[in-house]
Structures are given as C-alpha cells and as structure tokens.
Design an enzyme around this catalytic site. Sequence first.
Site, PDB file in Angstrom:
ATOM      1  NE  ARG A  61     -21.303  74.867  91.813  1.00 26.04           N
ATOM      2  CZ  ARG A  61     -22.174  75.635  92.214  1.00 26.04           C
ATOM      3  NH1 ARG A  61     -22.796  75.367  93.615  1.00 26.04           N
ATOM      4  NH2 ARG A  61     -22.540  76.658  91.557  1.00 26.04           N
ATOM      5  CD  GLU A  98     -26.080  80.315  83.164  1.00 31.35           C
ATOM      6  OE1 GLU A  98     -26.906  79.813  82.281  1.00 31.35           O
ATOM      7  OE2 GLU A  98     -25.438  79.618  83.913  1.00 31.35           O
TER       8      GLU A  98
END
Length: 177
Positions: A61, A98
């Site tokens: 993105r 994460e």
Amino acid sequence: MDAGLKRALGLIREIVDYPHRGIVFQDLTPLLADAQAFNSVIEELEPLCDDIDYVAGIEARGFIFAAAVAQRARKGFVPLRKAGKLPSATHEESYGLEYGLDVLQIHQDAISKHGRVLLIDDVLATGGTLLAGQRLLERAGGVVACAATVLEITSLNGRAKLAEHVPHTPLHVIFAR
C-alpha cells in the site's frame, strides 16, 4: 483538519483478527476507492517533496501513496519490494512486524549517491517496516530526508522505535489512532 482529510480518516476501517488472531488490521482500501479522500491524502503529502529527489514506497500500500505523490511532485518513484520481486542486484533488510518477520529489497542502483528521499508507507505500527526501508535507502546511497505514513497506531510505539534508531529523520503522520 479539512473536509477531505476528515472523510479519508472516516473511511479507514478496522478488521479484527486479520491477518492473525489479536491483530486489528487498518484497512485503507476504502480510502483509496474514494477519489476525494485519496486526493486529500496525496495533497497532504506532496509538500514534503520540496527538497527531495525521489519518493520511495514500501510494498504494497505504500507503493500506491508514494507513486501518486511522486507523480504529482514530478519526482522519481523508488519501490521497496518484498523479497524475490526485483529482477536486478538488490540490497535487503529483514524486519519485524506485529505478527512475524519479513524482508524488503531495493535495487542496488535505484537511486543516485546522496539522493534525497521521501519514504512513504501506509501505516506506522511497530516501526520495523519504516526502519528497514530507511536502512535500505541508506545502503543504496540515499539520504532519507523525511518519512511519512497515512496512519499511526500509537499504542504500538513505532514512533519511539524510529526516534531511537533514526532520530534525525523527520516523521510526518496524517492520522493517529
């Protein structure tokens, strides 16, 4: 905050337990599909190009935002890709997410020596992706003049990690949650 940016923020949706249980994914695709919101984000980022030579975007993105900003500012676009996607000699950098590990690559000849770069990604979470991007750009001979993201997830402390490792690189974030 102007109306276009308010609209953009309202279009970012949270997807719970994606891509793994316990992760709240920040989905910017509705923002991308809205011409007014997308344009407002690009207009917000474009002034960061005043003193740079290239706009670098992190797959996937970050590419979208960086390419649009580069085109508007008439600067070169440099892709930072996932491993195995670039056809020529590359530098690579591993980094933590994460929810796991990944690798970014850049062509060794992607930028000129001392070329000034604006580094863009979509979301700042733990800071690992932006830090890997900065290290790659420096290894390729560039100078990261500024890093930017559309959204920062403040609870994951990515800003602190960046401040610790690259304290002289300004960080521009449009939205923080």
